[in-house]
Every structure is written in structure tokens, then in C-alpha cells.
Design a protein around this motif. Structure first.
Motif, PDB file in Angstrom:
ATOM      1  N   PHE A 273       0.849  -1.191   0.000  1.00 56.01           N
ATOM      2  CA  PHE A 273       0.000   0.000   0.000  1.00 56.01           C
ATOM      3  C   PHE A 273       0.884   1.240   0.000  1.00 56.01           C
ATOM      4  O   PHE A 273       1.919   1.278   0.669  1.00 56.01           O
ATOM      5  N   ASN A 274       0.456   2.258  -0.744  1.00 58.88           N
ATOM      6  CA  ASN A 274       1.131   3.543  -0.712  1.00 58.88           C
ATOM      7  C   ASN A 274       0.613   4.342   0.484  1.00 58.88           C
ATOM      8  O   ASN A 274      -0.596   4.522   0.648  1.00 58.88           O
ATOM      9  N   VAL A 275       1.523   4.826   1.319  1.00 56.93           N
ATOM     10  CA  VAL A 275       1.152   5.428   2.601  1.00 56.93           C
ATOM     11  C   VAL A 275       1.599   6.885   2.661  1.00 56.93           C
ATOM     12  O   VAL A 275       2.762   7.204   2.377  1.00 56.93           O
ATOM     13  N   SER A 305      13.944  -2.983   0.003  1.00 54.21           N
ATOM     14  CA  SER A 305      13.212  -4.245  -0.010  1.00 54.21           C
ATOM     15  C   SER A 305      13.074  -4.781  -1.425  1.00 54.21           C
ATOM     16  O   SER A 305      12.862  -4.036  -2.381  1.00 54.21           O
ATOM     17  N   THR A 306      13.179  -6.101  -1.537  1.00 55.89           N
ATOM     18  CA  THR A 306      13.000  -6.748  -2.842  1.00 55.89           C
ATOM     19  C   THR A 306      11.577  -7.262  -3.020  1.00 55.89           C
ATOM     20  O   THR A 306      11.258  -7.850  -4.044  1.00 55.89           O
ATOM     21  N   SER A 307      10.727  -7.060  -1.995  1.00 53.95           N
ATOM     22  CA  SER A 307       9.388  -7.652  -2.039  1.00 53.95           C
ATOM     23  C   SER A 307       8.256  -6.634  -2.046  1.00 53.95           C
ATOM     24  O   SER A 307       7.096  -7.015  -2.090  1.00 53.95           O
ATOM     25  N   THR A 308       8.563  -5.344  -1.972  1.00 59.13           N
ATOM     26  CA  THR A 308       7.507  -4.332  -1.949  1.00 59.13           C
ATOM     27  C   THR A 308       7.637  -3.377  -3.119  1.00 59.13           C
ATOM     28  O   THR A 308       8.728  -3.105  -3.611  1.00 59.13           O
ATOM     29  N   LYS A 309       6.487  -2.868  -3.556  1.00 61.63           N
ATOM     30  CA  LYS A 309       6.446  -1.897  -4.650  1.00 61.63           C
ATOM     31  C   LYS A 309       5.596  -0.697  -4.228  1.00 61.63           C
ATOM     32  O   LYS A 309       4.761  -0.210  -4.968  1.00 61.63           O
ATOM     33  N   SER A 310       5.813  -0.254  -3.017  1.00 64.13           N
ATOM     34  CA  SER A 310       4.994   0.810  -2.452  1.00 64.13           C
ATOM     35  C   SER A 310       5.836   2.049  -2.189  1.00 64.13           C
ATOM     36  O   SER A 310       7.054   2.043  -2.335  1.00 64.13           O
ATOM     37  N   LYS A 311       5.163   3.127  -1.775  1.00 63.15           N
ATOM     38  CA  LYS A 311       5.855   4.373  -1.475  1.00 63.15           C
ATOM     39  C   LYS A 311       5.288   4.966  -0.194  1.00 63.15           C
ATOM     40  O   LYS A 311       4.166   4.663   0.210  1.00 63.15           O
ATOM     41  N   ILE A 312       6.087   5.813   0.451  1.00 62.61           N
ATOM     42  CA  ILE A 312       5.661   6.484   1.667  1.00 62.61           C
ATOM     43  C   ILE A 312       6.183   7.917   1.640  1.00 62.61           C
ATOM     44  O   ILE A 312       7.278   8.182   1.136  1.00 62.61           O
ATOM     45  N   ASP A 313       5.380   8.836   2.163  1.00 65.51           N
ATOM     46  CA  ASP A 313       5.772  10.239   2.206  1.00 65.51           C
ATOM     47  C   ASP A 313       5.081  10.888   3.398  1.00 65.51           C
ATOM     48  O   ASP A 313       4.222  10.284   4.043  1.00 65.51           O
ATOM     49  N   LYS A 330      -7.437  17.915   6.065  1.00 66.56           N
ATOM     50  CA  LYS A 330      -8.197  17.988   4.810  1.00 66.56           C
ATOM     51  C   LYS A 330      -7.264  18.057   3.600  1.00 66.56           C
ATOM     52  O   LYS A 330      -7.474  17.363   2.592  1.00 66.56           O
ATOM     53  N   GLN A 331      -6.241  18.898   3.702  1.00 67.58           N
ATOM     54  CA  GLN A 331      -5.311  19.052   2.588  1.00 67.58           C
ATOM     55  C   GLN A 331      -4.520  17.764   2.350  1.00 67.58           C
ATOM     56  O   GLN A 331      -4.205  17.419   1.205  1.00 67.58           O
ATOM     57  N   ALA A 332      -4.192  17.068   3.436  1.00 66.63           N
ATOM     58  CA  ALA A 332      -3.445  15.816   3.297  1.00 66.63           C
ATOM     59  C   ALA A 332      -4.266  14.768   2.559  1.00 66.63           C
ATOM     60  O   ALA A 332      -3.752  14.054   1.691  1.00 66.63           O
ATOM     61  N   ILE A 333      -5.547  14.678   2.875  1.00 72.52           N
ATOM     62  CA  ILE A 333      -6.421  13.697   2.217  1.00 72.52           C
ATOM     63  C   ILE A 333      -6.564  14.038   0.734  1.00 72.52           C
ATOM     64  O   ILE A 333      -6.532  13.150  -0.125  1.00 72.52           O
ATOM     65  N   GLN A 334      -6.711  15.313   0.439  1.00 76.12           N
ATOM     66  CA  GLN A 334      -6.806  15.738  -0.962  1.00 76.12           C
ATOM     67  C   GLN A 334      -5.503  15.446  -1.711  1.00 76.12           C
ATOM     68  O   GLN A 334      -5.518  14.951  -2.846  1.00 76.12           O
ATOM     69  N   HIS A 335      -4.380  15.736  -1.058  1.00 76.90           N
ATOM     70  CA  HIS A 335      -3.072  15.467  -1.663  1.00 76.90           C
ATOM     71  C   HIS A 335      -2.902  13.968  -1.928  1.00 76.90           C
ATOM     72  O   HIS A 335      -2.394  13.573  -2.988  1.00 76.90           O
ATOM     73  N   ALA A 336      -3.343  13.145  -0.980  1.00 72.34           N
ATOM     74  CA  ALA A 336      -3.219  11.692  -1.136  1.00 72.34           C
ATOM     75  C   ALA A 336      -4.046  11.189  -2.309  1.00 72.34           C
ATOM     76  O   ALA A 336      -3.613  10.308  -3.065  1.00 72.34           O
ATOM     77  N   ALA A 337      -5.235  11.739  -2.480  1.00 76.41           N
ATOM     78  CA  ALA A 337      -6.094  11.335  -3.595  1.00 76.41           C
ATOM     79  C   ALA A 337      -5.465  11.708  -4.931  1.00 76.41           C
ATOM     80  O   ALA A 337      -5.514  10.933  -5.898  1.00 76.41           O
ATOM     81  N   GLU A 338      -4.875  12.884  -4.993  1.00 74.27           N
ATOM     82  CA  GLU A 338      -4.277  13.362  -6.240  1.00 74.27           C
ATOM     83  C   GLU A 338      -3.004  12.600  -6.607  1.00 74.27           C
ATOM     84  O   GLU A 338      -2.665  12.471  -7.778  1.00 74.27           O
ATOM     85  N   HIS A 339      -2.292  12.085  -5.601  1.00 72.81           N
ATOM     86  CA  HIS A 339      -0.995  11.443  -5.855  1.00 72.81           C
ATOM     87  C   HIS A 339      -1.035   9.929  -5.632  1.00 72.81           C
ATOM     88  O   HIS A 339      -0.001   9.287  -5.433  1.00 72.81           O
ATOM     89  N   LYS A 340      -2.245   9.353  -5.656  1.00 74.87           N
ATOM     90  CA  LYS A 340      -2.421   7.898  -5.655  1.00 74.87           C
ATOM     91  C   LYS A 340      -1.880   7.209  -4.408  1.00 74.87           C
ATOM     92  O   LYS A 340      -1.259   6.148  -4.492  1.00 74.87           O
ATOM     93  N   PHE A 341      -2.118   7.803  -3.255  1.00 71.06           N
ATOM     94  CA  PHE A 341      -1.811   7.133  -2.002  1.00 71.06           C
ATOM     95  C   PHE A 341      -3.034   6.335  -1.567  1.00 71.06           C
ATOM     96  O   PHE A 341      -4.159   6.820  -1.625  1.00 71.06           O
ATOM     97  N   ASP A 342      -2.811   5.105  -1.115  1.00 74.23           N
ATOM     98  CA  ASP A 342      -3.923   4.255  -0.687  1.00 74.23           C
ATOM     99  C   ASP A 342      -4.395   4.577   0.725  1.00 74.23           C
ATOM    100  O   ASP A 342      -5.578   4.443   1.036  1.00 74.23           O
ATOM    101  N   ILE A 343      -3.453   4.973   1.580  1.00 79.27           N
ATOM    102  CA  ILE A 343      -3.746   5.165   2.996  1.00 79.27           C
ATOM    103  C   ILE A 343      -3.177   6.493   3.475  1.00 79.27           C
ATOM    104  O   ILE A 343      -2.061   6.875   3.103  1.00 79.27           O
TER     105      ILE A 343
END
Length: 458
Positions: A273-275, A305-313, A330-343
Motif C-alpha cells: 500500500f502507498n502510505v 526491499s526486494t518484495s515491496t512496490k509501495s511508497k511512503i511520504d 483535509k489538505q493531506a487527504i486531498q493530496h493523497a487522492a491526487e498522488h495515488k496514495f492508498d492510505i
């Protein structure tokens, strides 16, 4: 010595008392000034020159060295194993700082390969067995030394009455037993009363029947782990919604909210998951910088890691009060939606559960951020006060919202005094998601209900 001589010289002359006091005060003050200046000079000579960058605290930074070469990770037949490939990416001995000047906490980067297990397409956290088994091992000697003896009060009653027991007497003993395990008196009494009512229709109760009824009740209270359901819920959200899955972490001061939030983030990264971590603790000095260090560490581990394909910021807007927290979320949730973060994992300020003024903003925050899940981090060391903590936080979000999970931290410090778990769950009907067992990102476990109940019954 000079003060003492002055005193002896003028002591006999009663008319010069004022002069005596003034001279002694003057010499004493001069002596203290000299002493203080000497300490300052000595401190300057011994203090090393520090970089003007730090992790947001006032503690001088010491050079951090890796304790050993780090291992790469990969999955092999459902188990995380070490990879003997290039390990240079995890050797931080020569780079104690991140690129932005933040100190990297090398101790957090110690990875326990046995912490997770792969089950089909999910990476699950293992159950809490090792710490509980340590307590079991400590009791083995006592068991062997008492093979030929009875097991105390309960066995005496059973033997004397030919198999049946005095329910009131046994109930009192079990009530004391539960309280000795850190279960609050009112909670212990409620459990025992329920057992007595359940057995009241039977005229002949044996010790085995009573213990089984109590075991069943404790097992029922400790809801089985729900981490698998949470992962499936996040996956469904990622497939059907554009809004990311939002999880808010709350709790009192000092229980380890930020550390356990980082543990959650690491677990989510293992599940690809992208976090995005949102810094909404905008009150405590250094809180934002602390999260930056965690994100930097997690980024390094994730990239290696050789087993994950996720990102965190991290998403942060600095420090502020009032509406600043709401706007940041609110801004964080909007930013996450725009940049394809899952969580989105939202860190919040620690607050005293008994202070209504500090607890009140949680409802406004909850209404604005509208998190999918609200997790409270509770501390195993707290004991009976955990009841009030759990109830106050559960009620803080208004009638429409409540807590969804608990993470119980510092479980490795309490031995078999695990009653805090019963206190918090029974007071709120909120299940335990994980228990924290240390400071590294893999020090997190699923609750082993069976073993916790066995510990309470010992």
C-alpha cells in the motif's frame, strides 16, 4: 577560607554585626560568580561542535553507528527471509543524517524477519507468543517443584467438598486473582458476577466448570484479531473509491502514538500500500520532525526491499492551533487522492483524557477528517486508569463516531499483568488490533487471545 577568617575577626564585636553580614555576603557572592565562570569555561572546552541541524529536540546529537550490516529481505514460501545480495543500501554507518539534515534513528532499522508471515496475497503480523512463552518458561520450575503438592486454596476446597465448590468463596478468590493481573476492581467484579449468574441454576458446581466458564467469558471479551479484515477493507477501498483510506491515531501523552503509527506504516508497506503520513500533532515541539525521521527511515527500508512496490511520504504544514489541524488533515487527504496514495495515517497531539478542554477538539477533527478508522494507542503499564482513558476517548468523537481499534503499547514491560487489555476492551467493546512489544518497526504483534486468557487464569 576568606569568609571564615572574616567571621572570626568580627564575631566578638557585637556592634559590627551589620558589617559582618555585608562582608560575608559580598565574599560569598564573589565566590559563587567565580565558581560559575569556571564551570562555563570547562563546559566550553569539553563540548563538541554540533551541526546546526537536528531532529527537532534539544538533545545534542551523538554520532550514530550501525551495529552490523543490514540484511535484504524477500519472501520465500510464505516466510520473510534474508537475502545475501547487495546490502550496501542498508549500511548507514557513514551517513547518520538524511539528505534533509534529519538524524536517522539507526536503532529503528533493525528488522525481525519473523515478525511477519505471508498468507496468500496478504502479509500478516505474527501473534504475541514469544513474550508470553517467556512467562510460561519462568513458571516451569515452580510447577516441577510442586508436583506432589496441591494447588492452593482451590484444590483444598475441591478435595474437601468431594468435587463441588462454594461458588461465593471461589468467586472471591478469582476476583482477587483478576485484580492482581491489573484488571480494574469494578471490571473484575462485573466479570465474576456474570459467571455467578451463569452458574446459578446448577446446584453442583465443580472447579473445572467454574474455570471453564471464566475462561470462556474472558475469551469472549477479548475479540479475536481483526487485522486481516482491515487489510481486506483497505483493498476494497483502493479498488472502488478515489478517496484514500484514512486512519487517525489518538491517545494520551507519552504512550507511543508516533512510534506505533510508524509500525502500522511499515506493515502497510509490506502489503504494497502507498502510505501518506499526515503530521497533525502541531502542538508538541519536535513532533513534525519526529515523523520526518520515521518517514526517512521507512523510505530507506522500503527502497531496499526486494518484495515491496509501495511508497511512503509525509504531509505537514508546520505548527499551529485551532483550525490549522483540521485544514492540515483535509489538505493531506486531498493530496493523497491526487498522488495515488492508498492510505493516510494521521498523527494527532497527545492529550490528557480527563481534561475536557483538550478532548473537545477531537470531535471537530473527526467530523472534518472523517477517518475510516480511529485507533487509540493505550499503554499496558497504565493499569486501572485505562478504563477512564478508553471511555473518554471513545466518547470524544460524539454520538455518531467512536474508536474502532486499540493498539496496546509496551506489553513487553508488564509480564503477566495484562489486565489493561481486558479493562479497555470491556469498557468500550472496542477490539485490540495489535500490541506493541518494543521500539523497532517490527515490534508489533497480533493478540493471542488464548495465551492472554491463560495468563489471566494462572
Amino acid at each position: 577560607m576568606g569568609i571564615y577568617k572574616t567571621y572570626n575577626k568580627l564575631e566578638a564585636d557585637e556592634e559590627d554585626n551589620d558589617k559582618l553580614k555585608k562582608l560575608i555576603n559580598l565574599q560569598f557572592n564573589n565566590l559563587m560568580k567565580l565558581k560559575k565562570q569556571q564551570q562555563v569555561d570547562a563546559s566550553k572546552e569539553s563540548t563538541p561542535v554540533l551541526s546546526n541541524t537536528n531532529s527537532g529536540t534539544n538533545t545534542p546529537r551523538k554520532e550514530l553507528k550501525a551495529t552490523g550490516s543490514k540484511k535484504m529481505r524477500k519472501w520465500d514460501n510464505g516466510v520473510m527471509v534474508e537475502d545475501n545480495g547487495d546490502r550496501s543500501a542498508l549500511d548507514y554507518s557513514g551517513q547518520p543524517q538524511s539528505e534533509d539534515g534529519l538524524v536517522t534513528d539507526i536503532s529503528k532499522l533493525k528488522i525481525d524477519n519473523s515478525a511477519f508471515v505471508k498468507d496468500h496475497d496478504l502479509v500478516l503480523v505474527n501473534e504475541l507468543n514469544d513474550i508470553l512463552n517467556e512467562s510460561d518458561d519462568e513458571d516451569e520450575d515452580d510447577t516441577e517443584n510442586n508436583k506432589s503438592q496441591t494447588t492452593g486454596f482451590f484444590s483444598k476446597i475441591t478435595s474437601y467438598l468431594g468435587g463441588s465448590i462454594n461458588v461465593d468463596e471461589v468467586s472471591k478468590q478469582f476476583n482477587d486473582q483478576l485484580m492482581s493481573k491489573n484488571i480494574a476492581p469494578a471490571t473484575a467484579r462485573q466479570i465474576i458476577d456474570k459467571i455467578k449468574n451463569k452458574l446459578s441454576s446448577n446446584n453442583k458446581i465443580t472447579m473445572a466448570m467454574y474455570k471453564q466458564a471464566l475462561t470462556d467469558e474472558l475469551t469472549k471479551i477479548l475479540t479475536p484479531n481483526v487485522s486481516t479484515d482491515l487489510l481486506h477493507d483497505i483493498k476494497r477501498n483502493a479498488e472502488t473509491n478515489t478517496r484514500p483510506y484514512v486512519i487517525s491515531v489518538v491517545g494520551v501523552n507519552g504512550v507511543g502514538k508516533s512510534t506505533n503509527l510508524a509500525k502500522l506504516a511499515y506493515w502497510f508497506l509490506q502489503n504494497n500500500f502507498n502510505v501518506l503520513i499526515c503530521a497533525c500533532d502541531t502542538f508538541r515541539s519536535g513532533a513534525v520532525e519526529q515523523l520526518k525521521v520515521h518517514v526517512n527511515n521507512l523510505n530507506r527500508l522500503n527502497e531496499s526491499s526486494t518484495s515491496t512496490k509501495s511508497k511512503i511520504d509525509i504531509f505537514e504544514k508546520g505548527y499551529g492551533s485551532g483550525d490549522h489541524v483540521v485544514q492540515t488533515a483535509k489538505q493531506a487527504i486531498q493530496h493523497a487522492a491526487e498522488h495515488k496514495f492508498d492510505i493516510v495515517l494521521i498523527d494527532t497531539a497527545g492529550r490528557t483524557h480527563s481534561n475536557a478542554k483538550l478532548m473537545a477538539p477531537l470531535k471537530k477533527f473527526g467530523d472534518a477528517a472523517d477517518p475510516n478508522k480511529i485507533i487509540m494507542v493505550g499503554e499496558a503499564l497504565v493499569g486501572t486508569d485505562s478504563v477512564e482513558q478508553a471511555i473518554n476517548f471513545n466518547n470524544a468523537f460524539g454520538n455518531k463516531r467512536s474508536l474502532d481499534f486499540f493498539i496496546i503499547s509496551k506489553v513487553d514491560t508488564v509480564g503477566d499483568l495484562v489486565g489493561t487489555m481486558i479493562n479497555m476492551v470491556m469498557a468500550t467493546k472496542v477490539p485490540i488490533l495489535f500490541v506493541g512489544t518494543g521500539q523497532t518497526y517490527t515490534d508489533i504483534k497480533r493478540l493471542s487471545v488464548k495465551q492472554v486468557v491463560e495468563m489471566l487464569m494462572k
